[in-house]
Design a protein around this motif. Sequence first.
Motif, PDB file in Angstrom:
ATOM      1  N   GLU A  54     -29.286  50.991 -52.490  1.00  0.00           N
ATOM      2  CA  GLU A  54     -28.670  52.220 -52.946  1.00  0.00           C
ATOM      3  C   GLU A  54     -28.662  53.243 -51.811  1.00  0.00           C
ATOM      4  O   GLU A  54     -29.503  53.196 -50.907  1.00  0.00           O
ATOM      5  CB  GLU A  54     -29.421  52.768 -54.158  1.00  0.00           C
ATOM      6  CG  GLU A  54     -29.310  51.864 -55.382  1.00  0.00           C
ATOM      7  CD  GLU A  54     -30.118  52.363 -56.559  1.00  0.00           C
ATOM      8  OE1 GLU A  54     -31.145  53.039 -56.314  1.00  0.00           O
ATOM      9  OE2 GLU A  54     -29.735  52.086 -57.704  1.00  0.00           O
ATOM     10  N   PRO A  55     -27.706  54.185 -51.830  1.00  0.00           N
ATOM     11  CA  PRO A  55     -27.551  55.102 -50.695  1.00  0.00           C
ATOM     12  C   PRO A  55     -28.698  56.076 -50.499  1.00  0.00           C
ATOM     13  O   PRO A  55     -28.971  56.499 -49.367  1.00  0.00           O
ATOM     14  CB  PRO A  55     -26.248  55.839 -51.014  1.00  0.00           C
ATOM     15  CG  PRO A  55     -26.048  55.673 -52.480  1.00  0.00           C
ATOM     16  CD  PRO A  55     -26.646  54.351 -52.833  1.00  0.00           C
TER      17      PRO A  55
ATOM     18  N   LEU B 239     -23.057  52.099 -51.204  1.00  0.00           N
ATOM     19  CA  LEU B 239     -23.969  50.946 -51.111  1.00  0.00           C
ATOM     20  C   LEU B 239     -24.040  50.455 -49.675  1.00  0.00           C
ATOM     21  O   LEU B 239     -23.019  50.331 -48.991  1.00  0.00           O
ATOM     22  CB  LEU B 239     -23.494  49.813 -52.022  1.00  0.00           C
ATOM     23  CG  LEU B 239     -23.814  49.931 -53.511  1.00  0.00           C
ATOM     24  CD1 LEU B 239     -23.229  48.749 -54.255  1.00  0.00           C
ATOM     25  CD2 LEU B 239     -25.308  50.026 -53.740  1.00  0.00           C
TER      26      LEU B 239
ATOM     27  N   TRP C 238     -25.914  61.796 -59.878  1.00  0.00           N
ATOM     28  CA  TRP C 238     -25.094  60.596 -59.979  1.00  0.00           C
ATOM     29  C   TRP C 238     -24.460  60.328 -58.623  1.00  0.00           C
ATOM     30  O   TRP C 238     -23.884  61.227 -58.028  1.00  0.00           O
ATOM     31  CB  TRP C 238     -23.992  60.768 -61.010  1.00  0.00           C
ATOM     32  CG  TRP C 238     -24.429  61.115 -62.398  1.00  0.00           C
ATOM     33  CD1 TRP C 238     -24.727  62.353 -62.886  1.00  0.00           C
ATOM     34  CD2 TRP C 238     -24.605  60.210 -63.483  1.00  0.00           C
ATOM     35  NE1 TRP C 238     -25.075  62.279 -64.210  1.00  0.00           N
ATOM     36  CE2 TRP C 238     -25.001  60.975 -64.603  1.00  0.00           C
ATOM     37  CE3 TRP C 238     -24.453  58.821 -63.626  1.00  0.00           C
ATOM     38  CZ2 TRP C 238     -25.260  60.399 -65.849  1.00  0.00           C
ATOM     39  CZ3 TRP C 238     -24.695  58.249 -64.871  1.00  0.00           C
ATOM     40  CH2 TRP C 238     -25.095  59.022 -65.962  1.00  0.00           C
TER      41      TRP C 238
ATOM     42  N   GLN D 276     -25.482  55.086 -58.990  1.00  0.00           N
ATOM     43  CA  GLN D 276     -26.907  55.360 -58.947  1.00  0.00           C
ATOM     44  C   GLN D 276     -27.168  56.629 -59.748  1.00  0.00           C
ATOM     45  O   GLN D 276     -26.506  57.650 -59.563  1.00  0.00           O
ATOM     46  CB  GLN D 276     -27.351  55.551 -57.493  1.00  0.00           C
ATOM     47  CG  GLN D 276     -28.852  55.794 -57.316  1.00  0.00           C
ATOM     48  CD  GLN D 276     -29.227  56.034 -55.864  1.00  0.00           C
ATOM     49  OE1 GLN D 276     -28.357  56.220 -55.009  1.00  0.00           O
ATOM     50  NE2 GLN D 276     -30.513  56.030 -55.558  1.00  0.00           N
TER      51      GLN D 276
ATOM     52  N   PHE E 209     -20.461  50.896 -60.804  1.00  0.00           N
ATOM     53  CA  PHE E 209     -21.784  51.129 -60.228  1.00  0.00           C
ATOM     54  C   PHE E 209     -21.956  52.603 -59.920  1.00  0.00           C
ATOM     55  O   PHE E 209     -21.140  53.208 -59.229  1.00  0.00           O
ATOM     56  CB  PHE E 209     -22.006  50.348 -58.935  1.00  0.00           C
ATOM     57  CG  PHE E 209     -23.241  50.830 -58.207  1.00  0.00           C
ATOM     58  CD1 PHE E 209     -24.502  50.434 -58.634  1.00  0.00           C
ATOM     59  CD2 PHE E 209     -23.146  51.730 -57.150  1.00  0.00           C
ATOM     60  CE1 PHE E 209     -25.645  50.912 -57.994  1.00  0.00           C
ATOM     61  CE2 PHE E 209     -24.288  52.202 -56.507  1.00  0.00           C
ATOM     62  CZ  PHE E 209     -25.541  51.797 -56.926  1.00  0.00           C
TER      63      PHE E 209
ATOM     64  N   ASP F 252     -32.868  57.409 -51.540  1.00  0.00           N
ATOM     65  CA  ASP F 252     -34.182  57.103 -52.083  1.00  0.00           C
ATOM     66  C   ASP F 252     -34.418  57.965 -53.327  1.00  0.00           C
ATOM     67  O   ASP F 252     -34.455  59.190 -53.246  1.00  0.00           O
ATOM     68  CB  ASP F 252     -35.264  57.366 -51.045  1.00  0.00           C
ATOM     69  CG  ASP F 252     -36.651  57.101 -51.591  1.00  0.00           C
ATOM     70  OD1 ASP F 252     -37.278  58.064 -52.082  1.00  0.00           O
ATOM     71  OD2 ASP F 252     -37.100  55.943 -51.548  1.00  0.00           O
ATOM     72  N   SER F 253     -34.576  57.326 -54.467  1.00  0.00           N
ATOM     73  CA  SER F 253     -34.675  58.059 -55.730  1.00  0.00           C
ATOM     74  C   SER F 253     -35.883  58.986 -55.762  1.00  0.00           C
ATOM     75  O   SER F 253     -35.784  60.151 -56.188  1.00  0.00           O
ATOM     76  CB  SER F 253     -34.748  57.083 -56.903  1.00  0.00           C
ATOM     77  OG  SER F 253     -33.593  56.284 -56.984  1.00  0.00           O
TER      78      SER F 253
ATOM     79  N   GLN G 173     -21.812  57.713 -56.690  1.00  0.00           N
ATOM     80  CA  GLN G 173     -20.855  56.614 -56.728  1.00  0.00           C
ATOM     81  C   GLN G 173     -20.499  56.238 -55.294  1.00  0.00           C
ATOM     82  O   GLN G 173     -20.182  57.089 -54.475  1.00  0.00           O
ATOM     83  CB  GLN G 173     -19.596  57.030 -57.494  1.00  0.00           C
ATOM     84  CG  GLN G 173     -18.662  55.885 -57.854  1.00  0.00           C
ATOM     85  CD  GLN G 173     -17.765  55.419 -56.713  1.00  0.00           C
ATOM     86  OE1 GLN G 173     -17.425  56.208 -55.833  1.00  0.00           O
ATOM     87  NE2 GLN G 173     -17.383  54.154 -56.735  1.00  0.00           N
TER      88      GLN G 173
END
Length: 505
Positions: A194-195, A188, A183, A169, A167, A197-198, A185
């Motif tokens: 996901e850690p 979570l 990236w 992100q 996994f 906010d995209s 790793q």
Amino acid sequence: MRYRIAADSDAPHYLAIDAYLDNVTTPAVELQLPAWRPGRYELQHFAKHIQRFGVVDETGQPLPFRKIARDRWRVETNGASALTVRYNYYANVINAGSSFVDEGLLYVNPVNLCLYADGRLDEACTLELDVPADWPVACGLRQLAPGVLWARDYYELVDCPVVASPFMQQISYEVLGVSFHVWVQGGLRADGAEPFDSGRIQRHFSRFSQKQIELYGEFPEKDYHFLTIVLPTPFYHGVEHRNSTMLVLGPVDEGEGLYQDLLGVSSHELFHAWNIIRIRPAELLPYDFTKENYFSTCFVAEGVTTYYGDLMLRRSDVFTDAAYLKELQVLFKRHFETNGRAVQSLVESSWDLWLDGYEKGVPDRKVSVYFKGAIAALILDLHIRRQTNHARSLDDVMRRMWEQFGKPFVGYTLDDYRAVTEAVAGESLDWYYDLCIFGNQPLETKLNDYLAWVSLRIEYDESHTIHLLETGDEAGLLQRARWFGTPLTEEPHEGAVPEENLERT
């Protein structure tokens, strides 16, 4: 050379490495493992992590070898035209310059464990990772096939860390024709989120990336990768690389504090893509991985970069004024309250990085090339701005350094840097180099002289704690806005990091 790296099935947390060398034509070959890594100017003796070591020819027959230095082996080839070196490496530490393996992560800094054949550093290399086919592989190297990476030479290979995990992100954005990838790793959250906010990362990273590219006028690479490992425990570490950076941060439950750390270290490391990766001291061209590479200009490589890392976050409106000034106060505290009366100069402390630069050391001996170096950069920037009414600045210095030394990749000396700064300033800077670079005198008085011009000052309280204060001078506020590159009344962009989110720093 060709390398294959896998988890050692016989030894937990060991990596098994097969290194293949073709076109052998000499009766003996000397193999070298680096004694240090770029970005950390101290001997680290990676060979101490090797448990077993052997060499065979193309038929699998053992070849005689002996160790001739702490991290160097001499192999008798006995007429072989190819040889394979089989060894393992203990990889059980996670920081931004290490390697690690377990059932859910393969993280490799090739400089730790990829040896090279003496005299063949300029040959192309391939690196094959033995990982499941569905694991994403994050790296700045060209991928020939899933898990197979290619480098034009050994120098590129060892300047490109690799992270592979089931996994990760991935957040991508493009700025001025350059592709960027973040990236992440690990990290979570308990609810599986996901850690980071995209969308927020895309907005903020796009802004400071664009400002940095605009400063230099171009980006040295076609793409860039922010490789990030998030730990459950407190951690903060970043290392620059050719077209990537390796970041290790934590803890995951810090929330906004973790994001603040990500912004700060990412902006700093991206600035290194020009300053040290390409604008490099002559003493480091090329790298000699066998011994110390002494140089006296780390205050340029790290101090100037530290100064610009946070300043770029302000210029791009990722930080508000208040947020940036709080970071500036932290910088002042780290120098003045810790080693503001140290005996060494910035030049001396740059040289002595190889001795004890990353340790606390004895009291009042050395200064930080990061913190004092950043303060020296700030003084120089404000001096040039004040003398030229902002017509020129440290930006012009760095652009000239890029054009004269970074872009042609020829290396610079201390005298070169001084000549460029004086050409931009249009005057002799004897006072600046005597006081800030070669001297060890206290800087508070001179710093306050320049801070007053932008409506700021520093002062100590009764407990000798330093504070950065605003004076409220309207003319100074205008100069500060021009320093930050923002109109005096401009509102910060939506989503800018406000002052209250900087307490963790």
